[in-house]
Each structure stands twice: as structure tokens, then as C-alpha cells.
Motif scaffolding. Structure first.
Motif, mmCIF file in Angstrom:
data_model
loop_
_atom_site.group_PDB
_atom_site.id
_atom_site.type_symbol
_atom_site.label_atom_id
_atom_site.label_comp_id
_atom_site.label_asym_id
_atom_site.label_seq_id
_atom_site.Cartn_x
_atom_site.Cartn_y
_atom_site.Cartn_z
ATOM 1 N N LYS A 65 0.882 -1.409 -0.175
ATOM 2 C CA LYS A 65 -0.055 -0.150 -0.116
ATOM 3 C C LYS A 65 0.956 1.024 0.016
ATOM 4 C CE LYS A 65 -4.171 -1.968 2.287
ATOM 5 N NZ LYS A 65 -5.017 -1.840 3.329
ATOM 6 N N PRO A 66 1.754 1.627 0.742
ATOM 7 C CA PRO A 66 2.781 2.679 0.716
ATOM 8 C C PRO A 66 3.325 2.951 -0.728
ATOM 9 C CG PRO A 66 3.122 1.271 2.618
ATOM 10 C CD PRO A 66 2.384 0.411 1.707
ATOM 11 N N MET A 67 3.603 1.736 -1.588
ATOM 12 C CA MET A 67 4.071 2.266 -2.974
ATOM 13 C C MET A 67 2.902 2.794 -3.849
ATOM 14 S SD MET A 67 7.105 2.089 -3.330
ATOM 15 C CE MET A 67 8.415 1.647 -2.221
ATOM 16 N N TRP A 68 1.589 2.972 -3.207
ATOM 17 C CA TRP A 68 0.436 3.557 -3.930
ATOM 18 C C TRP A 68 0.026 4.824 -3.211
ATOM 19 C CZ3 TRP A 68 -0.430 1.807 -8.706
ATOM 20 C CH2 TRP A 68 -0.162 0.495 -9.061
ATOM 21 N N THR A 69 0.014 4.954 -1.801
ATOM 22 C CA THR A 69 -0.647 5.891 -1.202
ATOM 23 C C THR A 69 0.465 6.589 -0.559
ATOM 24 O OG1 THR A 69 -1.013 4.550 0.847
ATOM 25 C CG2 THR A 69 -2.756 4.599 -0.956
#
Length: 217
Positions: free
Chosen positions: A200-204
Motif C-alpha cells: 500500500k505505501p507504494m501506492w498511497t
């Protein structure tokens, strides 16, 4: 009863852009490189020349991306050494603890010994791997690829290093090591408190942690 959640802003926008640009570039390099290496078995892009053009273009994109990544962490964030170079404690105890977690304690439901923060994103095993990958292997694969793209221009250097076969063989071997790391990287990324917690951190940009008695993992 659900455990309390804590969100931290872990991955800035420039890093996320670099990550996905690099990921798609590596995918193009892998597929086109497979066709160049094994044209009798692999044909993703039609002609052999098309595969070479794509491979060269993707190689240039990834090379520029790497330079932007290095510039960002050295000049803008100024955190390259802090994030990517293992400390003495990392080498003495951290590596063993992290390997024990990945190979044994994770499957027993034990918490990750590494507490992720924006200033300490990577565990000791990640730091060690990324240091070798980003500071040694990627520059070498870029250098050997550049030489293969400019054989006539760099002929004296190519001959000095053993000729085209040596350079091409080294380029292929380095690429195989990076591909093996890629599969390992994706697998280890699934070992969060949920399978997609580390994706998720690589998207958001934000990572959600579960808080257990003051510990995040």
C-alpha cells in the motif's frame, strides 16, 4: 476485538514514482532480454530488432531513473547512508534476528523485530541487500549494458575487459541475479500483518501498522 491501527507517511511521492517507473522498466528489460537471449524459444515483440530497440530504450529509462533515485537520496532527502547502510548493531545482531523472523518466527505469529519509521524504513536484512543491489549490481548492469549498446565507441574498453562475450556474459549473469532478487523482494513484501500491508505505501505513501503494547510491526 481489533487491534488499534497507526498510520505513518512512509514513502514520498518522488520515491513512489521512481519505484513504479523502475518496476515497469525492469519488466520490459526482462521480457525483451529473454527474447534477445533465446530468440528461438521466446517471441514477445515480433522481430528480434524490435526486442533490441525496446531493451535499449528500457535500459536508458532505468539508467536515468537510477540517477534520479541517487540524486534524490543524496541531495534532496540526504538520507542515503542512513537508510541503506547497515549500522554496527544491524550487522552484529539485526541480521540474525531478521532472518530468524523471516524463516521461523513469522510462521509462529511473532512480531517483526524491526520497527518501521520514515527515518528507519528498512530492516537490517533489507539494508544489506539493497546496499549490494543498488550500489553494486545495478551500476554494473547499467555499465555493461551501456558498453554493449556502444561497442564501436568503447571498443578499446570492451577489449580490455575481455571482449564482447565476456561483457555480454557478465550482463546476463547480473540480470539473472537481479531477477532472483525481484522474486524474493515480492515474496518478502507479503510478510506484513496482512499480505498487502507493505504494498500500500507504494501506492498511497501511507503504511498502516498494528499496535501491540506500543510496538508497531
Amino acid at each position: 476485538m481489533s487491534k488499534p491501527k497507526q498510520k505513518i507517511y512512509l514513502t514520498p511521492t518522488p520515491v513512489r514514482i521512481w519505484h513504479w517507473l523502475n518496476a515497469f522498466g525492469f519488466l520490459a528489460l526482462i521480457l525483451s532480454g529473454a527474447q534477445i537471449r533465446y530468440p528461438e524459444f521466446v517471441n514477445f515483440f515480433g522481430s528480434y530488432k524490435a526486442a533490441i530497440r525496446l531493451h535499449d530504450t528500457a535500459g536508458i529509462v532505468v539508467s536515468i531513473s537510477f540517477c534520479l533515485w541517487l540524486t534524490y537520496y543524496l541531495v534532496v532527502a540526504r538520507s542515503l547512508l542512513k537508510l541503506y547502510v547497515p549500522s554496527g548493531d544491524d550487522l552484529r545482531l539485526g541480521l540474525f534476528r531478521q532472518m530468524l523472523f523471516y524463516f521461523f518466527n513469522y510462521f509462529r505469529g511473532k512480531p517483526n523485530p524491526h520497527v518501521t519509521t520514515p527515518d528507519n524504513k528498512f530492516n537490517p536484512l533489507q539494508k544489506s541487500a539493497y546496499l549490494v543491489i543498488m550500489m553494486v549490481l545495478v551500476p554494473l548492469v547499467i555499465l555493461t549494458g551501456f558498453m554493449l549498446m556502444n561497442i564501436e565507441l568503447l571498443r578499446p574498453l570492451v577489449l580490455l575487459l575481455g571482449g564482447i562475450k565476456i561483457i555480454a556474459g557478465a550482463h546476463f549473469l547480473l540480470a539473472c541475479i537481479l531477477i532472483a532478487f525481484l522474486f524474493t523482494h515480492v515474496y518478502l513484501a507479503t510478510l506484513g500483518h496482512t499480505p498487502f500491508a507493505h504494498f500500500k505505501p507504494m501506492w498511497t505513501g501511507w503504511e498502516e501498522h498494528e499496535d501491540e503494547h506500543g510496538k508497531t510491526h
